[in-house]
Write a protein that holds these residues in place. Sequence first.
Motif, PDB file in Angstrom:
ATOM      1  N   THR A   1      -1.187  -1.807  -3.943  1.00 24.63           N
ATOM      2  CA  THR A   1      -1.084  -0.947  -2.769  1.00 24.63           C
ATOM      3  C   THR A   1      -1.586   0.456  -3.072  1.00 24.63           C
ATOM      4  OG1 THR A   1       0.832  -2.207  -2.012  1.00 24.63           O
ATOM      5  CG2 THR A   1       0.477  -0.075  -0.995  1.00 24.63           C
TER       6      THR A   1
ATOM      7  N   LEU B   1      -5.395   0.334  -3.258  1.00 24.36           N
ATOM      8  CA  LEU B   1      -5.971   0.204  -1.920  1.00 24.36           C
ATOM      9  C   LEU B   1      -5.785   1.475  -1.105  1.00 24.36           C
ATOM     10  CD1 LEU B   1      -5.093  -3.448  -0.887  1.00 24.36           C
ATOM     11  CD2 LEU B   1      -7.331  -2.503  -1.413  1.00 24.36           C
TER      12      LEU B   1
ATOM     13  N   LEU C   1      -9.478   2.107  -0.130  1.00 23.91           N
ATOM     14  CA  LEU C   1      -9.683   1.650   1.249  1.00 23.91           C
ATOM     15  C   LEU C   1      -8.399   1.854   2.062  1.00 23.91           C
ATOM     16  CD1 LEU C   1     -11.478  -1.691   0.392  1.00 23.91           C
ATOM     17  CD2 LEU C   1     -12.541   0.351   1.350  1.00 23.91           C
TER      18      LEU C   1
ATOM     19  N   LEU D   1      -7.504  -0.580   5.028  1.00 21.68           N
ATOM     20  CA  LEU D   1      -7.148  -1.929   4.581  1.00 21.68           C
ATOM     21  C   LEU D   1      -5.714  -1.970   4.060  1.00 21.68           C
ATOM     22  CD1 LEU D   1      -7.919  -4.858   4.028  1.00 21.68           C
ATOM     23  CD2 LEU D   1      -8.820  -4.114   1.820  1.00 21.68           C
ATOM     24  N   ALA D   2      -5.321  -0.961   3.316  1.00 20.28           N
ATOM     25  CA  ALA D   2      -3.953  -0.905   2.802  1.00 20.28           C
ATOM     26  C   ALA D   2      -2.945  -0.837   3.942  1.00 20.28           C
ATOM     27  CB  ALA D   2      -3.790   0.297   1.878  1.00 20.28           C
TER      28      ALA D   2
ATOM     29  N   PHE E   1      -3.485  -1.877   7.051  1.00 21.27           N
ATOM     30  CA  PHE E   1      -3.548  -3.154   7.761  1.00 21.27           C
ATOM     31  C   PHE E   1      -2.717  -4.223   7.060  1.00 21.27           C
ATOM     32  CE2 PHE E   1      -5.611  -7.340   8.011  1.00 21.27           C
ATOM     33  CZ  PHE E   1      -5.384  -7.612   9.353  1.00 21.27           C
ATOM     34  N   LEU E   2      -2.819  -4.311   5.741  1.00 22.04           N
ATOM     35  CA  LEU E   2      -2.074  -5.334   5.010  1.00 22.04           C
ATOM     36  C   LEU E   2      -0.570  -5.125   5.101  1.00 22.04           C
ATOM     37  CD1 LEU E   2      -4.300  -5.718   1.825  1.00 22.04           C
ATOM     38  CD2 LEU E   2      -4.109  -7.280   3.767  1.00 22.04           C
TER      39      LEU E   2
ATOM     40  N   PHE F   1      -2.667   1.415  12.180  1.00 24.64           N
ATOM     41  CA  PHE F   1      -3.973   1.059  11.628  1.00 24.64           C
ATOM     42  C   PHE F   1      -5.091   1.870  12.270  1.00 24.64           C
ATOM     43  CE2 PHE F   1      -7.853  -1.508  12.115  1.00 24.64           C
ATOM     44  CZ  PHE F   1      -8.240  -1.565  10.783  1.00 24.64           C
TER      45      PHE F   1
ATOM     46  N   LEU G   1      -7.685   4.378  10.485  1.00 24.95           N
ATOM     47  CA  LEU G   1      -9.133   4.195  10.610  1.00 24.95           C
ATOM     48  C   LEU G   1      -9.799   5.476  11.096  1.00 24.95           C
ATOM     49  CD1 LEU G   1     -11.155   1.867  10.239  1.00 24.95           C
ATOM     50  CD2 LEU G   1     -10.888   1.395  12.659  1.00 24.95           C
TER      51      LEU G   1
END
Length: 52
Positions: free
Chosen positions: A5, A8, A12, A15-16, A18-19, A27, A31
């Motif tokens: 984590t 990420l 990114l 992405l972290a 989102f997961l 999210f 972004l």
Amino acid sequence: MSILTIILNILLPPLAVFLKHGLGVTFLISLLLTALGWLPGVIHAFIVNGSR
């Protein structure tokens, strides 16, 4: 917070987020902040992923 984590969050941030939280407002904010500048996205990712 796991090592994956953290990595990420740095490389990114969307992405972290989102997961951890899935598709949603968090999210989209991540972004947008990452698109505006990498550092705001990283800070946001650490805040939202570290709070839960």
